[in-house]
Enzyme design. Structure first.
Site, PDB file in Angstrom:
ATOM      1  N   SER A  53       1.011  -1.169  -0.041  1.00 19.96           N
ATOM      2  CA  SER A  53      -0.005   0.093   0.104  1.00 19.96           C
ATOM      3  C   SER A  53       0.777   1.277  -0.097  1.00 19.96           C
ATOM      4  O   SER A  53       0.166   2.356   0.022  1.00 19.96           O
ATOM      5  CB  SER A  53      -0.872  -0.084   1.139  1.00 19.96           C
ATOM      6  OG  SER A  53      -0.197  -0.056   2.405  1.00 19.96           O
ATOM      7  N   LYS A  54       2.171   1.289   0.004  1.00 20.66           N
ATOM      8  CA  LYS A  54       3.155   2.362  -0.077  1.00 20.66           C
ATOM      9  C   LYS A  54       2.928   2.962  -1.287  1.00 20.66           C
ATOM     10  O   LYS A  54       2.568   2.481  -2.152  1.00 20.66           O
ATOM     11  CB  LYS A  54       4.123   1.776   0.146  1.00 20.66           C
ATOM     12  CG  LYS A  54       4.626   1.436   1.899  1.00 20.66           C
ATOM     13  CD  LYS A  54       4.094   2.186   3.036  1.00 20.66           C
ATOM     14  CE  LYS A  54       4.187   1.442   4.337  1.00 20.66           C
ATOM     15  NZ  LYS A  54       3.720   2.426   5.304  1.00 20.66           N
TER      16      LYS A  54
END
Length: 365
Positions: free
Chosen positions: A185-186
């Site tokens: 999710s970065k």
């Protein structure tokens, strides 16, 4: 309308051919551990960040541990950091037997308040670890000046800020060692765990490379104690496929974040981008009163939300031994009670964003 908090499927469809080709290349050559893609990725990351060395590691948490081990941080040492962050930041300090020394945050940026750092320095302080929270770098000019004055190292916890910059220099290049995460999710994410450490210091780079492979400088020869902190070849391959389009995604994040702020600034406290900074909006985070009611209203409207982070580190049971109860860091505690993150990713279209904004405005009406 189905709104995703983070739409990794849309990104995969956009880059499918490149990602699949990179993965299949690894499956074909079969070098799953420390294969050629790892070194290729490290060279590309170092070039992007603007440093001499990038060291691919297993995850962002291990990146922090490896950085501190390379700096020689041992039991009894102290490391100054923020209480308003994910547990990994303080956890890795404690895991090495050192003491996390929390300093309150700046209420505008949510990052470590440089004005409070110097008072926290003691003869046992070895490093300062600012967190570049939500996608915006901490004030490294001020923090580095304090560190230099006291002979301290600075480690950037840039798990959320890869791609952000400060005065023309990218996150990861702003301190003694920069660390980041490639959690899916970065801003730049792989399809599992991954991370990296960045530095211009040749000796530190050599040490970090050894630490990540059990302290080994050549096969079965171990000058230092290390750990298993290797980046998988498959994850390096995924990141290599994503990296060419990453600048476009950073630009999209900045545009979408700025648009959110324009549309919501009259009803909520929106992010403030500091002078000289760019923001990658790993999270687009606003402050609201009555957060639970607002979240419930948004959920009813089909808009997912998240809270990063509802309990500051000094109030976590794991750190109860530090003896810092409620009221110890009032700015962090106030933020923890009010922050809320909205859907944010580079493929968020204006129609979806308008629907989110309308739901937020309705919830706050």
């Amino acid at each position: 309308m189905s709104i995703q908090f983070i739409d990794l499927k849309a990104q995969y469809q956009h880059l499918k051919a490149d990602i699949d080709a990179r993965i299949h290349a690894v499956l074909d050559h079969g070098q799953y551990i420390m294969g050629p893609e790892v070194a290729e990725l490290e060279a590309a990351l170092a070039s992007y960040v603007g440093v001499k060395h990038a060291v691919g590691v297993s995850d962002g948490t291990t990146a922090l541990q490896i950085a501190m081990m390379a700096l020689g941080i041992v039991p009894g040492d102290e490391v100054i950091t923020s209480p308003f962050t994910f547990i990994a930041t303080g956890e890795m300090i404690a895991l090495l037997g050192a003491k996390p020394v929390f300093v309150d945050i700046d209420p505008t940026s949510y990052n470590l308040d440089p004005a409070l750092v110097e008072a926290a320095i003691t003869p046992r302080t070895r490093a300062i670890m600012p967190v570049s929270l939500y996608g915006q770098c901490a004030d490294f000019a001020a923090i580095n000046a304090i560190a230099e004055k006291h002979g301290l190292a600075v480690i950037e916890d840039g798990a959320q800020s890869f791609g952000a910059s400060q005065r023309g220099r990218r996150s990861g290049s702003l301190s003694t060692i920069g660390c980041t995460s490639f959690f899916p999710s970065k801003p730049l994410g792989c399809y599992g765990d991954g991370g990296a450490c960045f530095t211009d210091d040749d000796a530190l780079a050599k040490k970090m490379r050894e630490i990540r492979v059990h302290g080994q400088d050549r096969r079965y020869h171990h000058p230092v104690i290390g750990l298993n902190g290797r980046l998988d070849t498959l994850q390096a391959a995924v990141l290599l496929a994503k990296l060419p389009s990453f600048p476009d995604e950073v630009e999209a994040r900045a545009r979408i974040g700025a648009r959110y702020s324009r549309l919501l600034q009259d009803v909520a406290r929106v992010p403030v981008v500091g002078e000289g900074n760019t923001h990658v909006y790993a999270q687009y985070t606003i402050e609201v009163a009555n957060r639970e009611a607002v979240q419930a209203s948004l959920k009813e409207a089909g808009v997912p939300t998240a809270v990063h982070y509802p309990i500051p580190l000094h109030l976590q049971p794991a750190f109860a031994g530090l003896g810092q109860g409620a009221g110890s860091f009032p700015v962090a505690e106030a933020a923890a009670a009010r922050v809320m993150s909205l859907p944010m990713h580079p493929f968020l279209d204006e129609a979806s964003q308008d629907a989110i904004v309308a739901a937020v405005r309705q919830a706050l009406a």
